[in-house]
Write a protein that holds these residues in place. Structure first.
Motif, short mmCIF file in Angstrom:
data_model
loop_
_atom_site.label_atom_id
_atom_site.label_comp_id
_atom_site.label_asym_id
_atom_site.label_seq_id
_atom_site.Cartn_x
_atom_site.Cartn_y
_atom_site.Cartn_z
N VAL A 133 45.54 -6.39 -11.50
CA VAL A 133 46.75 -6.99 -10.94
C VAL A 133 47.64 -5.85 -10.50
CG1 VAL A 133 48.90 -8.22 -11.51
CG2 VAL A 133 46.71 -9.12 -12.31
N ALA A 134 48.21 -5.99 -9.31
CA ALA A 134 49.21 -5.04 -8.83
C ALA A 134 50.46 -5.82 -8.48
CB ALA A 134 48.70 -4.28 -7.62
N LEU A 135 51.59 -5.36 -8.99
CA LEU A 135 52.87 -6.01 -8.72
C LEU A 135 53.85 -4.96 -8.19
CD1 LEU A 135 53.25 -8.09 -12.02
CD2 LEU A 135 52.43 -8.91 -9.80
N LYS A 136 54.71 -5.40 -7.30
CA LYS A 136 55.76 -4.54 -6.77
C LYS A 136 57.07 -5.27 -6.96
CE LYS A 136 56.60 -3.96 -2.24
NZ LYS A 136 56.51 -3.48 -0.84
N GLY A 137 58.10 -4.54 -7.34
CA GLY A 137 59.41 -5.17 -7.53
C GLY A 137 60.54 -4.17 -7.39
N ASP A 138 61.74 -4.70 -7.34
CA ASP A 138 62.95 -3.87 -7.26
C ASP A 138 63.58 -3.78 -8.63
OD1 ASP A 138 62.66 -3.54 -4.49
OD2 ASP A 138 63.78 -5.39 -4.07
#
Length: 143
Positions: A133-138
């Protein structure tokens, strides 16, 4: 000698299918993954998470990507995916704490740098041996 060649060919045919990598894409419930006992125990109540959105008044500190893999051998795809999703969420949480933030917003799936935004589902790729799983966030400070 003919037997050895024939036996080698048979073994090669049998084991070559094992070597082919499986990469099954799953879109799974964020809510189900966030409500597991492990998630409730390991995610810090001082950091909030917002999928595919950013609340008003958020002060951006930085962006972060969490790309995690886990051993999927002997596990169902769903179980492996929930576990690796939690690992990615913990990585985002740890980054927020390190930066002095109290939230991670605009979280999107980011598998192989392909962004997929959803408030309800995350993307997981599962194979015979690994799940990812790859997640991107601020990373933000909410008032």
């Amino acid at each position: 000698m003919v037997r050895v060649i024939a036996m080698s060919g048979l073994l090669l045919a049998l084991f070559s299918s094992v070597c082919w990598a499986r990469d099954t894409t799953h879109y799974l419930s964020i809510s189900d993954a966030m409500n597991t006992a492990d998630a409730k125990a390991k995610l810090n109540a001082g950091v909030t998470f917002h999928f595919a959105s950013t609340p008003k008044g958020a002060k951006l500190i930085t962006s972060a990507v969490a790309n995690r893999k886990t051993n999927a051998f002997g596990k169902s795809d769903e179980k492996a995916c929930k576990w690796v999703f939690l690992s990615a969420m913990i990585a985002l949480q740890d980054r927020a704490v390190k930066e002095g933030a109290n939230a991670v917003t605009n979280i999107v799936s980011y598998y192989k740098k392909n962004e997929r935004s959803s408030k309800d589902e995350y993307e997981c790729h599962a194979g015979a041996i690994m799940a990812g799983v790859a997640l991107k966030g601020d990373i933000v400070k909410l008032k």
